[in-house]
Design an enzyme around this catalytic site. Structure first.
Site, PDB file in Angstrom:
ATOM      1  N   HIS A 105       0.754  -1.378  -0.003  1.00  0.00           N
ATOM      2  CA  HIS A 105       0.072  -0.051   0.194  1.00  0.00           C
ATOM      3  C   HIS A 105       0.722   1.156   0.124  1.00  0.00           C
ATOM      4  O   HIS A 105       1.458   1.891  -1.216  1.00  0.00           O
ATOM      5  CB  HIS A 105      -0.930  -0.068   1.125  1.00  0.00           C
ATOM      6  N   HIS A 107      -1.836  -0.668 -11.476  1.00  0.00           N
ATOM      7  CA  HIS A 107      -2.751  -0.177 -10.507  1.00  0.00           C
ATOM      8  C   HIS A 107      -3.905  -0.984 -10.605  1.00  0.00           C
ATOM      9  O   HIS A 107      -4.380  -1.178 -11.678  1.00  0.00           O
ATOM     10  CB  HIS A 107      -2.963   1.398 -10.450  1.00  0.00           C
ATOM     11  N   ASP A 131       3.193   6.319  -7.279  1.00  0.00           N
ATOM     12  CA  ASP A 131       4.644   6.080  -6.401  1.00  0.00           C
ATOM     13  C   ASP A 131       5.982   6.315  -7.448  1.00  0.00           C
ATOM     14  O   ASP A 131       6.937   6.134  -7.044  1.00  0.00           O
ATOM     15  CB  ASP A 131       4.595   4.833  -5.951  1.00  0.00           C
TER      16      ASP A 131
HETATM   17  N1  ACO Z   1       5.465  -5.239 -13.293  1.00  0.00           N
HETATM   18  C1  ACO Z   1       5.290  -6.139 -14.184  1.00  0.00           C
HETATM   19  N2  ACO Z   1       4.266  -6.686 -14.165  1.00  0.00           N
HETATM   20  C2  ACO Z   1       3.044  -6.347 -13.657  1.00  0.00           C
HETATM   21  C3  ACO Z   1       3.173  -5.270 -12.979  1.00  0.00           C
HETATM   22  C4  ACO Z   1       4.382  -4.499 -12.558  1.00  0.00           C
HETATM   23  N3  ACO Z   1       4.368  -3.379 -11.785  1.00  0.00           N
HETATM   24  N4  ACO Z   1       1.845  -5.124 -12.465  1.00  0.00           N
HETATM   25  C5  ACO Z   1       1.166  -5.918 -12.783  1.00  0.00           C
HETATM   26  N5  ACO Z   1       1.722  -6.753 -13.729  1.00  0.00           N
HETATM   27  C6  ACO Z   1       1.126  -7.795 -14.510  1.00  0.00           C
HETATM   28  C7  ACO Z   1       1.055  -8.856 -13.625  1.00  0.00           C
HETATM   29  O1  ACO Z   1       2.022  -9.846 -13.461  1.00  0.00           O
HETATM   30  C8  ACO Z   1      -0.260  -9.460 -14.529  1.00  0.00           C
HETATM   31  O2  ACO Z   1       0.493 -10.198 -15.550  1.00  0.00           O
HETATM   32  P1  ACO Z   1      -0.453 -11.644 -16.244  1.00  0.00           P
HETATM   33  O3  ACO Z   1      -1.678 -11.255 -16.663  1.00  0.00           O
HETATM   34  O4  ACO Z   1       0.715 -11.926 -17.156  1.00  0.00           O
HETATM   35  O5  ACO Z   1      -0.297 -12.597 -14.959  1.00  0.00           O
HETATM   36  C9  ACO Z   1      -0.889  -8.511 -15.142  1.00  0.00           C
HETATM   37  O6  ACO Z   1       0.101  -7.020 -15.169  1.00  0.00           O
HETATM   38  C10 ACO Z   1      -2.077  -7.769 -14.119  1.00  0.00           C
HETATM   39  O7  ACO Z   1      -1.539  -7.656 -12.909  1.00  0.00           O
HETATM   40  P2  ACO Z   1      -2.398  -7.837 -11.280  1.00  0.00           P
HETATM   41  O8  ACO Z   1      -1.503  -8.392 -10.646  1.00  0.00           O
HETATM   42  O9  ACO Z   1      -3.497  -8.751 -11.624  1.00  0.00           O
HETATM   43  O10 ACO Z   1      -2.838  -6.540 -11.277  1.00  0.00           O
HETATM   44  P3  ACO Z   1      -3.595  -6.010  -9.746  1.00  0.00           P
HETATM   45  O11 ACO Z   1      -4.555  -5.019  -9.846  1.00  0.00           O
HETATM   46  O12 ACO Z   1      -3.776  -7.193  -8.681  1.00  0.00           O
HETATM   47  O13 ACO Z   1      -2.122  -5.170  -8.909  1.00  0.00           O
HETATM   48  C11 ACO Z   1      -0.797  -3.820  -8.285  1.00  0.00           C
HETATM   49  C12 ACO Z   1      -1.938  -4.161  -8.883  1.00  0.00           C
HETATM   50  C13 ACO Z   1      -0.412  -4.550  -7.047  1.00  0.00           C
HETATM   51  C14 ACO Z   1      -0.452  -2.185  -8.111  1.00  0.00           C
HETATM   52  C15 ACO Z   1       0.462  -4.240  -9.162  1.00  0.00           C
HETATM   53  O14 ACO Z   1       0.354  -3.628 -10.564  1.00  0.00           O
HETATM   54  C16 ACO Z   1       1.736  -4.071  -8.746  1.00  0.00           C
HETATM   55  O15 ACO Z   1       2.245  -4.828  -7.667  1.00  0.00           O
HETATM   56  N6  ACO Z   1       2.607  -2.956  -8.979  1.00  0.00           N
HETATM   57  C17 ACO Z   1       3.917  -2.821  -8.463  1.00  0.00           C
HETATM   58  C18 ACO Z   1       3.634  -2.047  -7.330  1.00  0.00           C
HETATM   59  C19 ACO Z   1       3.275  -0.769  -7.092  1.00  0.00           C
HETATM   60  O16 ACO Z   1       3.776   0.296  -7.607  1.00  0.00           O
HETATM   61  N7  ACO Z   1       2.472  -0.609  -6.054  1.00  0.00           N
HETATM   62  C20 ACO Z   1       1.727   0.677  -5.633  1.00  0.00           C
HETATM   63  C21 ACO Z   1       0.484   0.913  -6.393  1.00  0.00           C
HETATM   64  S1  ACO Z   1      -0.178   2.539  -6.046  1.00  0.00           S
HETATM   65  C22 ACO Z   1      -0.700   2.624  -4.528  1.00  0.00           C
HETATM   66  O17 ACO Z   1      -0.909   1.942  -3.975  1.00  0.00           O
HETATM   67  C23 ACO Z   1      -0.656   4.248  -3.722  1.00  0.00           C
END
Ligand code: ACO
Length: 428
Positions: free
Chosen positions: A268, A307, A363
């Site tokens: 988060h 996101h 972020d």
């Molecule tokens: N890098 C690489 N691949 C990614 C990333 C990433 N940052 N984010 C998502 N993906 C991929 C996943 O592996 C998935 O691929 P697949 O379909 O081949 O399995 C696809 O994109 C969809 O991603 P999900 O994990 O289903 O997306 P979800 O909505 O559950 O997660 C999250 C969102 C947690 C923010 C994710 O994008 C992530 O971990 N990002 C990096 C961490 C981050 O920057 N967090 C800050 C969010 S903003 C905040 O909280 C204020």
């Protein structure tokens, strides 16, 4: 049959039900009418992590993730970040309207005159190790406030609620700055009533031997804008914690402390720290293509990208990216910036990211600004918690005043053992 309804056939019984659709949702409680027998509990919906469940009707923040839109009380985030102040935005979130001149004067006066904390809180702070995480200290200090204001327990009285809201917004920067200086072993700097909300925070953090601390106007404005961008984000993990804990009618200090605790988690409020660490690990611009390959192969994650809600450029990231240039003109340029820019350039053209709609989130650039301003990474989530306090409190207040809300209490699907006899220890 109404056009605004859902017709459901229960194949177990052949019975047909009509469920009203209101504002794009059916009521989960309407499912309870669907039963196989009179003594059946009725159908439930199963939704771990609230992936498709609205837990509140809210008039505070609007997000359209597909179009990259964020508005507080109808006002676009871009306009607020450019033209508003954090305290004006906090007023807007809490009251629903922008303040008039006299309302604003009174609001700023109230907040400014509640920034001091009881001296005993310093003793609480002294109990922490010199290297205690600032966020851990903040969780404890916010809940400790609860013991200083026992009248806050009376959630039925609107005036009492208003006073606690003012106190929390006012004291959050003071507690955060005390935590920062505790880590450094520096004496605490007291609030300066002549400075703005952000300016006073910078004063309490960085004041040294000067008689009067003068914040740099560009850095003060940058912090103010970052505070506005982080002030609310509808029903996220920490806001849900505040609403849920607050629904027990505990005082708002304890409810907000639960929000700070939720924000402490790396999924988060901790992602901007992860971005800085990732950029440091990549090390140089020429190593970016290699890193992107690792991400494509599932061996690494591009932190600060993606996101749950935004499937487009996070509008906050756009604003922060612009602000980074202005900030780096005052501070030294952050050597990690060229790596971040190259990552973004390649990722936005790369099929892996394009096909998954992965764009920079809030972020991606904020950590670089915080770092250039002199904050250690442990302070990053604290810099998120301070402004989010206004959002948490607006959501808490809305929940308290909503006649449809009750104590939050989800259902479960029990998958454990059936009834069995207790076995004495010697016979197990
Ligand atoms: N890098 C690489 N691949 C990614 C990333 C990433 N940052 N984010 C998502 N993906 C991929 C996943 O592996 C998935 O691929 P697949 O379909 O081949 O399995 C696809 O994109 C969809 O991603 P999900 O994990 O289903 O997306 P979800 O909505 O559950 O997660 C999250 C969102 C947690 C923010 C994710 O994008 C992530 O971990 N990002 C990096 C961490 C981050 O920057 N967090 C800050 C969010 S903003 C905040 O909280 C204020």
């Amino acid at each position: 049959m109404s056009a605004k309804s859902l017709t459901v056939t229960d194949n177990r019984t052949g019975k047909v039900y009509e469920l009203p659709i209101e504002q794009g949702a059916i009521r989960a409680m309407d499912l309870r009418r669907i039963k196989v027998s009179e003594d059946d509990f009725g159908l439930m919906s199963y939704d771990p992590a609230f992936m498709n469940t609205a837990s509140a009707r809210s008039a505070i923040t609007f997000i359209d993730g597909d179009r990259g839109i964020l508005r507080y009380r109808g006002y676009p985030i871009e306009q607020l970040a450019e033209r508003s102040t954090y305290l004006e935005t906090a007023y807007l979130l809490l009251h629903g309207e922008l303040p008039t001149v006299s309302q604003m004067d009174e609001w700023v006066y109230q907040i400014t005159h509640h920034t001091w904390v009881h001296e005993n809180l310093k003793k609480v702070m002294e109990g922490f190790h010199y290297d205690a995480h600032a966020m851990g200290m903040l969780v404890s200090m916010v809940s400790a406030l609860s013991t200083f204001y026992p009248e806050a327990k009376d959630g039925t009285d609107g005036e009492t609620r208003k006073l606690q809201i003012v106190r929390l917004i006012a004291k959050m920067p003071t507690l955060a700055a005390f935590a920062y200086r505790h880590n450094l072993g520096m004496p605490y700097a007291y609030p300066d009533n002549h400075l703005s909300y952000a300016g006073n925070f910078l004063n309490m953090l960085f004041k040294a031997t000067e008689v009067k601390y003068e914040p740099h106007p560009t850095l003060e404005r940058a912090l103010e804008a970052l505070f506005i961008l982080h002030a609310d984000h509808e029903q996220n993990c920490s806001t849900n914690a505040v609403r849920s804990v607050g629904s027990s009618r505990v005082d708002p200090y304890c409810a907000v402390a639960s929000g700070v605790a939720a924000l402490y988690g790396p999924l988060h409020g901790g992602a901007n720290e992860a971005v800085v660490r990732m950029l440091q690990a990549i090390g140089s611009k020429d190593r970016v293509p290699q890193f992107i390959k690792q991400v494509e192969q599932g061996k690494a994650k591009l932190m600060g990208f993606g996101h749950r809600v935004y499937k487009n450029y996070d509008p906050r990231a756009k604003i922060i990216k612009r602000m980074a240039d202005e900030t780096f003109e005052v501070t030294r340029p952050n050597p990690l910036l060229p790596i971040a820019l190259e990552l973004e350039r390649i990722a936005l053209e790369d099929d892996y990211f394009v096909s998954r709609k992965l764009y920079p989130n809030v972020d991606f650039y904020s950590g670089l600004i915080y770092q250039a301003m002199g904050f250690p990474v442990e302070m990053f989530p604290v810099l998120f918690a301070i402004p989010r306090t206004a959002g948490w409190l607006a959501q808490w207040q809305e929940m308290i005043e909503d006649p449809e809300q009750k104590i939050a209490r989800p259902r479960q699907i029990y998958v454990g053992a059936g009834e069995r006899e207790y076995v004495p220890m010697g016979m197990r």
